[in-house]
Design a protein around this motif. Structure first.
Motif, short mmCIF file in Angstrom:
data_model
loop_
_atom_site.label_atom_id
_atom_site.label_comp_id
_atom_site.label_asym_id
_atom_site.label_seq_id
_atom_site.Cartn_x
_atom_site.Cartn_y
_atom_site.Cartn_z
N VAL A 58 0.92 -1.07 -0.06
CA VAL A 58 -0.03 -0.05 -0.05
C VAL A 58 1.05 1.15 0.09
CG1 VAL A 58 -1.84 1.22 1.24
CG2 VAL A 58 -1.78 -1.26 1.18
N LEU A 59 0.90 1.82 -1.11
CA LEU A 59 1.81 3.22 -1.25
C LEU A 59 1.38 4.12 -0.27
CD1 LEU A 59 2.09 3.33 -5.21
CD2 LEU A 59 3.76 2.53 -3.49
N PRO A 60 2.56 4.72 0.56
CA PRO A 60 2.05 5.71 1.39
C PRO A 60 1.72 7.23 0.81
CG PRO A 60 4.25 5.53 1.15
CD PRO A 60 3.70 4.45 0.39
N ASP A 61 1.06 8.15 1.49
CA ASP A 61 0.81 9.36 0.91
C ASP A 61 1.98 10.38 0.34
OD1 ASP A 61 -1.82 8.73 1.43
OD2 ASP A 61 -1.67 9.90 3.45
N ARG A 62 3.01 9.98 1.04
CA ARG A 62 4.28 10.88 0.55
C ARG A 62 5.52 10.14 0.79
NH1 ARG A 62 1.76 13.01 4.72
NH2 ARG A 62 0.63 14.31 3.77
N LYS A 63 6.46 10.73 0.24
CA LYS A 63 7.85 10.03 0.50
C LYS A 63 8.62 10.78 1.88
CE LYS A 63 8.19 10.31 -4.41
NZ LYS A 63 8.52 10.92 -5.54
N PRO A 64 9.16 10.22 2.57
CA PRO A 64 9.74 10.71 3.86
C PRO A 64 10.97 11.69 3.56
CG PRO A 64 10.69 8.62 3.39
CD PRO A 64 9.51 8.85 2.50
N ASN A 65 11.71 11.51 2.30
CA ASN A 65 12.82 12.59 2.18
C ASN A 65 13.03 12.36 0.60
OD1 ASN A 65 14.78 10.19 1.52
ND2 ASN A 65 14.53 10.09 3.98
N ARG A 66 13.89 13.41 -0.12
CA ARG A 66 14.18 13.37 -1.40
C ARG A 66 15.05 12.25 -1.79
NH1 ARG A 66 19.15 15.39 -3.08
NH2 ARG A 66 18.07 16.32 -5.08
N TYR A 67 15.58 11.26 -0.91
CA TYR A 67 16.37 9.90 -1.55
C TYR A 67 15.72 8.86 -1.35
CZ TYR A 67 19.65 13.60 0.19
OH TYR A 67 20.52 14.95 0.30
N THR A 68 14.30 8.93 -1.09
CA THR A 68 13.65 7.69 -0.96
C THR A 68 12.53 7.98 -1.82
OG1 THR A 68 14.14 7.59 1.57
CG2 THR A 68 12.40 6.18 0.98
N SER A 69 12.29 6.61 -2.42
CA SER A 69 11.34 6.34 -3.44
C SER A 69 10.02 6.00 -2.55
CB SER A 69 11.42 5.12 -4.45
OG SER A 69 11.36 4.08 -3.63
N LEU A 70 8.76 6.38 -3.42
CA LEU A 70 7.68 5.97 -2.62
C LEU A 70 7.43 4.35 -2.37
CD1 LEU A 70 5.35 7.87 -1.74
CD2 LEU A 70 3.89 6.93 -3.72
N PRO A 71 7.72 3.42 -3.15
CA PRO A 71 7.74 2.02 -2.77
C PRO A 71 8.97 1.59 -1.81
CG PRO A 71 7.81 2.18 -5.18
CD PRO A 71 8.17 3.62 -4.80
N GLY A 72 10.06 2.60 -1.67
CA GLY A 72 10.90 2.39 -0.54
C GLY A 72 10.47 2.69 0.67
N ALA A 73 9.60 3.74 0.63
CA ALA A 73 8.94 4.40 1.82
C ALA A 73 7.98 3.26 2.50
CB ALA A 73 8.17 5.60 1.58
N ALA A 74 7.26 2.65 1.43
CA ALA A 74 6.24 1.62 1.74
C ALA A 74 7.05 0.46 2.43
CB ALA A 74 5.43 1.12 0.50
N PHE A 75 8.31 0.20 1.82
CA PHE A 75 8.86 -0.96 2.57
C PHE A 75 9.41 -0.54 3.77
CE2 PHE A 75 9.73 -5.15 0.73
CZ PHE A 75 10.40 -5.83 1.82
N GLY A 76 10.12 0.39 3.85
CA GLY A 76 10.98 0.75 5.33
C GLY A 76 11.14 2.21 5.84
N GLY A 77 10.77 2.92 4.94
CA GLY A 77 10.82 4.43 5.20
C GLY A 77 11.87 5.28 5.01
N VAL A 78 13.01 4.47 4.76
CA VAL A 78 14.27 5.20 4.53
C VAL A 78 15.29 4.55 3.40
CG1 VAL A 78 14.78 5.81 6.91
CG2 VAL A 78 15.68 3.82 6.24
#
Length: 217
Positions: A58-78
């Motif tokens: 489930v894709l999050p609403d936004r990315k936590p920072n400019r270095y992390t993709s949206l799927p990466g954020a879904a997986f672990g957040g960093v």
């Protein structure tokens, strides 16, 4: 832009499909795959992900920072050393988006085994790009975008790939010389072949799975 296969609001100002832009980190080094007649989980397995990491996304609403993709954020957040691969089915085609571009060499051939068609494209942080098209486990066409002359290459391409290049067109970059193509054309070609002219909202509406793969796996 002269990109006939992409209606308004489906490309960003640089010519990247908006759903890819919205998935990617800033300054991405990433790859994109499409395979026909294969489900998302099997596609991830064909790309040699860690099978224990495959899970619903489930894709999050936004990315936590400019270095992390949206799927990466879904997986672990960093951002980390492992690439996150996101997969979903769009009609007869399955896409796999790799946020670090770890899956590229040999991927089109692996995905196309079993009388399938597959296309893989990569775009690096340095602006280098290429595309591979494979059928039934065999590479049919390799296109190095940096060296591409459409006038020379299009007549010899398989018909469906040539049609996808024509639909992808050329982005309106000020520094392009006559006859040159922009380095994002591979992403548009892959999307045009699978008719994946979408937005991120469209992607959110379909079932998604994700997995991770380490460099060198």
């Amino acid at each position: 832009m002269v990109t006939p296969g992409f209606p308004p609001n489906t490309l960003d100002s640089e010519g990247l499909p908006v759903w890819i832009r919205d998935l990617a980190s800033d300054d991405p080094n990433h790859s994109l795959h499409f395979v026909r007649d294969m489900g998302p989980v099997r596609a991830l397995e064909a790309l040699r992900v860690d099978p224990t990491s495959i899970q619903r996304c489930v894709l999050p609403d936004r990315k936590p920072n400019r270095y992390t993709s949206l799927p990466g954020a879904a997986f672990g957040g960093v951002a980390g050393d492992a690439a996150t691969l996101l997969a979903g089915r769009l009609g007869q085609w399955t896409f796999v988006y790799d946020d670090l571009g770890y899956t590229f060499e040999g991927s089109a051939e692996a995905l196309s085994c079993g009388q399938r068609k597959a296309v893989t494209t990569v775009y690096t942080i340095n602006g280098h790009a290429s595309l591979h098209y494979a059928v039934d486990g065999e590479e049919i066409e390799e296109v190095v975008i940096d060296e591409l002359s459409l006038e020379e290459r299009l007549p010899g391409m398989p018909a469906d790939l040539a049609t996808a290049f024509e639909a992808a067109g050329i982005a309106d970059w000020e520094d392009l010389e006559p006859g040159e193509v922009d380095s994002l054309i591979g992403m548009r070609v892959a999307c045009a072949m699978a008719k994946a002219v979408l937005t991120l909202d469209d992607i959110r509406r379909i079932p998604l799975v994700m997995a991770q793969r380490n460099a060198g796996d």
